[in-house]
Design an enzyme around this catalytic site. Structure first.
Site, short mmCIF file in Angstrom:
data_model
loop_
_atom_site.label_atom_id
_atom_site.label_comp_id
_atom_site.label_asym_id
_atom_site.label_seq_id
_atom_site.Cartn_x
_atom_site.Cartn_y
_atom_site.Cartn_z
N ASP A 162 0.85 -1.18 0.00
CA ASP A 162 0.00 0.00 0.00
C ASP A 162 0.90 1.25 0.00
O ASP A 162 2.09 1.17 0.35
CB ASP A 162 -0.86 -0.05 1.27
CG ASP A 162 -1.75 1.16 1.42
OD1 ASP A 162 -2.24 1.68 0.41
OD2 ASP A 162 -1.94 1.59 2.58
N ASP B 72 -0.38 5.02 0.89
CA ASP B 72 -0.67 6.00 1.94
C ASP B 72 -0.53 5.39 3.34
O ASP B 72 -1.14 4.37 3.67
CB ASP B 72 -2.10 6.55 1.77
CG ASP B 72 -2.18 7.53 0.60
OD1 ASP B 72 -1.25 8.35 0.46
OD2 ASP B 72 -3.17 7.46 -0.15
MG MG Z 1 -2.96 3.12 3.43
#
Ligand code: MG
Length: 183
Positions: free
Chosen positions: A11, A13
């Site tokens: 991922d 963010d």
């Molecule tokens: Mg995230």
């Protein structure tokens, strides 16, 4: 030991890119408040002024200016250097108007990543990989095609106990090296 090569989905963010901490700083500056990232106890809306930070996520300028978290670049480089790791795929859920900004940031800040291995989607159920690392419990829940789903520790997922949790990059490297059930 098998010589299995792993594809790892990461991922962006709040795993590789500073997101909520920067948004809280901007919120404090705008409203004269003194929130910190640790005040975000749940995913998404909290019912407080903290929710105003979410407006920043709609702004391509915010996404363009997001920095890598300390050690993120070295983390990616270390993973790519590991014999067990075949590839890294970045899976990032940004709003449509921020997609170009996110893609360009990845190319600029993480040239180690193959540009073909960037997936912009809010539907992480479509991802196939051997291991996924994400701070969003809903993303791990939906990633049903991935056997090894690992939670990246953040204040908003502190109560979750269904997934293996890592507190930092070193713990994830150790997970891949030592506890990987593929071996
Ligand atoms: Mg995230």
């Amino acid at each position: 030991m098998q010589n299995k090569k792993l594809t790892i989905a990461l991922d962006c963010d709040d795993v590789l890119f500073d997101c909520n901490e920067e948004a809280v700083k901007m919120l404090n500056k705008a409203y004269g408040t003194h929130y910190s990232k640790t005040d975000i106890k749940t995913w998404g809306y909290t019912g407080s002024l903290l929710d105003e930070r979410i407006c920043f996520f709609e702004d391509p300028g915010f996404v363009s200016n997001q920095k890598l978290l300390p050690g993120a670049k070295e983390f990616v480089q270390q993973l790519l250097s590991m014999d067990a790791v075949k590839d890294i795929v970045l899976v990032t859920a940004v709003l449509p108007q921020c997609a170009s900004a996110r893609y360009q940031s990845i190319i600029r800040l993480l040239p180690e990543i193959n540009p073909d291995n960037v997936v912009i989607t809010c539907n992480k159920s479509c991802i196939q990989a051997d291991i996924m690392l994400d701070d969003g419990v809903h993303n791990l829940d939906s990633a049903v095609h991935i056997k090894n789903r690992v939670l990246f520790d953040q204040p908003w997922n502190a109560k979750e106990d269904r997934y293996f949790r890592v507190k930092n990059y070193e713990e994830f490297i150790h997970y891949v090296q030592s506890n990987n059930p593929m071996f």
